[in-house]
Motif scaffolding. Structure first.
Motif, PDB file in Angstrom:
ATOM      1  N   TYR A 125      14.115  12.305  34.731  1.00 61.02           N
ATOM      2  CA  TYR A 125      14.778  13.311  35.554  1.00 61.02           C
ATOM      3  C   TYR A 125      13.786  14.002  36.478  1.00 61.02           C
ATOM      4  CZ  TYR A 125      17.203  17.482  37.071  1.00 61.02           C
ATOM      5  OH  TYR A 125      17.738  18.468  37.848  1.00 61.02           O
ATOM      6  N   LEU A 126      12.625  14.355  35.953  1.00 62.13           N
ATOM      7  CA  LEU A 126      11.618  15.042  36.761  1.00 62.13           C
ATOM      8  C   LEU A 126      11.113  14.147  37.897  1.00 62.13           C
ATOM      9  CD1 LEU A 126       9.618  16.937  33.989  1.00 62.13           C
ATOM     10  CD2 LEU A 126      11.373  17.848  35.530  1.00 62.13           C
ATOM     11  N   PHE A 127      10.922  12.867  37.622  1.00 62.76           N
ATOM     12  CA  PHE A 127      10.515  11.927  38.676  1.00 62.76           C
ATOM     13  C   PHE A 127      11.614  11.834  39.739  1.00 62.76           C
ATOM     14  CE2 PHE A 127      10.482   7.596  40.449  1.00 62.76           C
ATOM     15  CZ  PHE A 127       9.277   7.669  41.127  1.00 62.76           C
ATOM     16  N   HIS A 128      12.853  11.715  39.277  1.00 64.86           N
ATOM     17  CA  HIS A 128      13.992  11.667  40.195  1.00 64.86           C
ATOM     18  C   HIS A 128      14.030  12.931  41.064  1.00 64.86           C
ATOM     19  CE1 HIS A 128      17.676  14.105  40.179  1.00 64.86           C
ATOM     20  NE2 HIS A 128      18.126  13.179  40.984  1.00 64.86           N
ATOM     21  N   LEU A 129      13.688  14.071  40.457  1.00 68.15           N
ATOM     22  CA  LEU A 129      13.730  15.347  41.156  1.00 68.15           C
ATOM     23  C   LEU A 129      12.749  15.378  42.331  1.00 68.15           C
ATOM     24  CD1 LEU A 129      15.471  17.802  40.557  1.00 68.15           C
ATOM     25  CD2 LEU A 129      13.547  18.790  39.340  1.00 68.15           C
ATOM     26  N   LEU A 130      11.592  14.762  42.162  1.00 70.47           N
ATOM     27  CA  LEU A 130      10.622  14.697  43.250  1.00 70.47           C
ATOM     28  C   LEU A 130      11.209  13.918  44.428  1.00 70.47           C
ATOM     29  CD1 LEU A 130       7.794  15.355  44.304  1.00 70.47           C
ATOM     30  CD2 LEU A 130       7.002  13.242  43.235  1.00 70.47           C
ATOM     31  N   ILE A 131      11.810  12.781  44.147  1.00 73.43           N
ATOM     32  CA  ILE A 131      12.426  11.966  45.205  1.00 73.43           C
ATOM     33  C   ILE A 131      13.594  12.729  45.848  1.00 73.43           C
ATOM     34  CG2 ILE A 131      13.653   9.815  45.695  1.00 73.43           C
ATOM     35  CD1 ILE A 131      11.989   8.609  43.342  1.00 73.43           C
ATOM     36  N   ALA A 132      14.400  13.389  45.022  1.00 76.94           N
ATOM     37  CA  ALA A 132      15.535  14.154  45.540  1.00 76.94           C
ATOM     38  C   ALA A 132      15.065  15.244  46.499  1.00 76.94           C
ATOM     39  CB  ALA A 132      16.329  14.758  44.377  1.00 76.94           C
ATOM     40  N   HIS A 133      13.955  15.892  46.183  1.00 78.57           N
ATOM     41  CA  HIS A 133      13.446  16.943  47.064  1.00 78.57           C
ATOM     42  C   HIS A 133      12.784  16.383  48.321  1.00 78.57           C
ATOM     43  CE1 HIS A 133      14.298  19.660  43.712  1.00 78.57           C
ATOM     44  NE2 HIS A 133      14.376  20.571  44.657  1.00 78.57           N
ATOM     45  N   LEU A 134      12.248  15.176  48.233  1.00 82.91           N
ATOM     46  CA  LEU A 134      11.766  14.513  49.457  1.00 82.91           C
ATOM     47  C   LEU A 134      12.957  14.301  50.397  1.00 82.91           C
ATOM     48  CD1 LEU A 134       9.247  11.895  48.052  1.00 82.91           C
ATOM     49  CD2 LEU A 134       8.739  13.752  49.645  1.00 82.91           C
ATOM     50  N   ILE A 135      14.069  13.861  49.832  1.00 87.25           N
ATOM     51  CA  ILE A 135      15.297  13.683  50.619  1.00 87.25           C
ATOM     52  C   ILE A 135      15.739  15.027  51.195  1.00 87.25           C
ATOM     53  CG2 ILE A 135      17.767  13.123  50.402  1.00 87.25           C
ATOM     54  CD1 ILE A 135      16.830  10.890  48.415  1.00 87.25           C
ATOM     55  N   PHE A 136      15.651  16.077  50.391  1.00 87.19           N
ATOM     56  CA  PHE A 136      15.990  17.427  50.855  1.00 87.19           C
ATOM     57  C   PHE A 136      15.127  17.807  52.062  1.00 87.19           C
ATOM     58  CE2 PHE A 136      15.138  22.000  50.850  1.00 87.19           C
ATOM     59  CZ  PHE A 136      16.420  22.546  50.819  1.00 87.19           C
ATOM     60  N   GLY A 137      13.814  17.640  51.941  1.00 82.20           N
ATOM     61  CA  GLY A 137      12.892  18.023  53.018  1.00 82.20           C
ATOM     62  C   GLY A 137      13.100  17.219  54.286  1.00 82.20           C
ATOM     63  N   VAL A 138      13.325  15.921  54.143  1.00 83.15           N
ATOM     64  CA  VAL A 138      13.552  15.071  55.319  1.00 83.15           C
ATOM     65  C   VAL A 138      14.896  15.419  55.970  1.00 83.15           C
ATOM     66  CG1 VAL A 138      13.969  12.682  56.050  1.00 83.15           C
ATOM     67  CG2 VAL A 138      12.026  13.220  54.572  1.00 83.15           C
ATOM     68  N   THR A 139      15.915  15.683  55.163  1.00 82.78           N
ATOM     69  CA  THR A 139      17.222  16.062  55.720  1.00 82.78           C
ATOM     70  C   THR A 139      17.130  17.415  56.425  1.00 82.78           C
ATOM     71  OG1 THR A 139      18.342  14.840  53.959  1.00 82.78           O
ATOM     72  CG2 THR A 139      19.671  16.406  55.207  1.00 82.78           C
ATOM     73  N   LEU A 140      16.379  18.327  55.857  1.00 79.09           N
ATOM     74  CA  LEU A 140      16.177  19.630  56.491  1.00 79.09           C
ATOM     75  C   LEU A 140      15.518  19.441  57.863  1.00 79.09           C
ATOM     76  CD1 LEU A 140      16.853  22.463  55.441  1.00 79.09           C
ATOM     77  CD2 LEU A 140      14.548  22.601  54.537  1.00 79.09           C
ATOM     78  N   THR A 141      14.503  18.597  57.923  1.00 76.80           N
ATOM     79  CA  THR A 141      13.815  18.309  59.175  1.00 76.80           C
ATOM     80  C   THR A 141      14.752  17.620  60.164  1.00 76.80           C
ATOM     81  OG1 THR A 141      11.688  18.164  58.063  1.00 76.80           O
ATOM     82  CG2 THR A 141      11.848  17.102  60.207  1.00 76.80           C
ATOM     83  N   TRP A 142      15.499  16.649  59.681  1.00 76.64           N
ATOM     84  CA  TRP A 142      16.438  15.936  60.532  1.00 76.64           C
ATOM     85  C   TRP A 142      17.444  16.907  61.150  1.00 76.64           C
ATOM     86  CZ3 TRP A 142      21.777  15.178  60.222  1.00 76.64           C
ATOM     87  CH2 TRP A 142      22.299  14.247  61.101  1.00 76.64           C
ATOM     88  N   THR A 143      17.963  17.823  60.327  1.00 75.74           N
ATOM     89  CA  THR A 143      18.924  18.810  60.810  1.00 75.74           C
ATOM     90  C   THR A 143      18.297  19.711  61.860  1.00 75.74           C
ATOM     91  OG1 THR A 143      19.993  18.770  58.636  1.00 75.74           O
ATOM     92  CG2 THR A 143      20.590  20.552  60.103  1.00 75.74           C
ATOM     93  N   GLU A 144      17.093  20.168  61.590  1.00 82.82           N
ATOM     94  CA  GLU A 144      16.389  21.012  62.575  1.00 82.82           C
ATOM     95  C   GLU A 144      16.203  20.271  63.890  1.00 82.82           C
ATOM     96  OE1 GLU A 144      15.416  24.148  62.436  1.00 82.82           O
ATOM     97  OE2 GLU A 144      15.778  24.562  60.326  1.00 82.82           O
ATOM     98  N   ARG A 145      15.819  18.996  63.813  1.00 81.98           N
ATOM     99  CA  ARG A 145      15.604  18.210  65.002  1.00 81.98           C
ATOM    100  C   ARG A 145      16.912  17.967  65.753  1.00 81.98           C
ATOM    101  NH1 ARG A 145      10.600  15.644  65.314  1.00 81.98           N
ATOM    102  NH2 ARG A 145      11.506  13.860  66.414  1.00 81.98           N
ATOM    103  N   LYS A 146      17.974  17.730  65.006  1.00 83.96           N
ATOM    104  CA  LYS A 146      19.281  17.519  65.641  1.00 83.96           C
ATOM    105  C   LYS A 146      19.758  18.784  66.349  1.00 83.96           C
ATOM    106  CE  LYS A 146      20.673  13.373  65.203  1.00 83.96           C
ATOM    107  NZ  LYS A 146      20.778  12.575  66.416  1.00 83.96           N
ATOM    108  N   LEU A 147      19.441  19.940  65.787  1.00 86.52           N
ATOM    109  CA  LEU A 147      19.808  21.195  66.430  1.00 86.52           C
ATOM    110  C   LEU A 147      18.996  21.408  67.699  1.00 86.52           C
ATOM    111  CD1 LEU A 147      20.231  23.485  63.305  1.00 86.52           C
ATOM    112  CD2 LEU A 147      22.036  22.556  64.770  1.00 86.52           C
ATOM    113  N   GLY A 148      17.863  20.667  67.789  1.00 85.22           N
ATOM    114  CA  GLY A 148      17.075  20.666  69.013  1.00 85.22           C
ATOM    115  C   GLY A 148      16.342  21.956  69.326  1.00 85.22           C
ATOM    116  N   ARG A 149      16.055  22.730  68.305  1.00 84.81           N
ATOM    117  CA  ARG A 149      15.368  24.004  68.564  1.00 84.81           C
ATOM    118  C   ARG A 149      13.899  23.765  68.878  1.00 84.81           C
ATOM    119  NH1 ARG A 149      18.705  25.856  64.266  1.00 84.81           N
ATOM    120  NH2 ARG A 149      17.033  25.700  62.793  1.00 84.81           N
ATOM    121  N   LYS A 150      13.452  24.457  69.834  1.00 82.80           N
ATOM    122  CA  LYS A 150      12.032  24.448  70.186  1.00 82.80           C
ATOM    123  C   LYS A 150      11.454  25.794  69.773  1.00 82.80           C
ATOM    124  CE  LYS A 150      12.220  20.725  73.065  1.00 82.80           C
ATOM    125  NZ  LYS A 150      12.799  19.726  72.242  1.00 82.80           N
ATOM    126  N   SER A 151      10.128  25.857  69.668  1.00 81.31           N
ATOM    127  CA  SER A 151       9.513  27.136  69.273  1.00 81.31           C
ATOM    128  C   SER A 151       9.608  28.162  70.372  1.00 81.31           C
ATOM    129  CB  SER A 151       8.054  26.915  68.880  1.00 81.31           C
ATOM    130  OG  SER A 151       7.348  26.445  70.000  1.00 81.31           O
TER     131      SER A 151
END
Length: 151
Positions: A125-151
């Motif tokens: 479960y703990l190993f799975h959790l690391l992969i799940a959070h990688l997916i979380f982080g990449v999806t968060l980044t993808w969403t930010e990029r799709k929103l197209g916000r610049k600094s």
């Protein structure tokens, strides 16, 4: 009513990333035939230990899980605003790894301290959790990029 910018900056990315991570966990649970569903585990650990029926939806567990997702997304937003110019894929991978390590530590501690934790394969479960959070982080980044916000 919630301000539109708050929804777009935090809620939408948090919902996207947490939902994607949760779908991954449900798929892994199904494939390995073990309980890796965070909302179900949260509910059984904190909300209704021993009282939740097998087919009952873990509403409280989902609320807790999405609340934590909202917190992680808010922290990411603060980093993005002050450190990252435009979120890059490596930022999502790094942030997902950090969140995964925090999650692993938190779940390990919770299972260690709980008087009657659910009977699951904790190391898997703990190993799975690391992969799940990688997916979380990449999806968060993808969403930010799709929103197209610049600094």
């Amino acid at each position: 009513m919630m301000e539109k910018s708050l929804f777009k900056k935090i809620v939408y990315p948090a919902l996207s990333a947490t939902s994607t991570m949760t779908m991954f966990s449900y798929a892994v649970s199904y494939l390995v035939n073990d309980q890796f569903k965070e909302p179900k585990l949260l509910s059984s650990l904190f909300l209704s230990p021993g009282r939740q029926k097998a087919n009952e939806p873990p509403v409280g567990g989902f609320l807790l899980h999405y609340l934590v997702g909202m917190i992680f997304a808010t922290v990411y937003q603060l980093f993005w605003k002050h450190i990252f110019r435009f979120p890059k894929w490596k930022d999502g991978i790094i942030y997902g790894t950090v969140c995964g390590l925090i999650g692993m530590l938190t779940w390990k501690l919770t299972f260690t301290l709980h008087k009657s934790p659910p009977d699951i394969k904790l190391k898997s479960y703990l190993f799975h959790l690391l992969i799940a959070h990688l997916i979380f982080g990449v999806t968060l980044t993808w969403t930010e990029r799709k929103l197209g916000r610049k600094s």
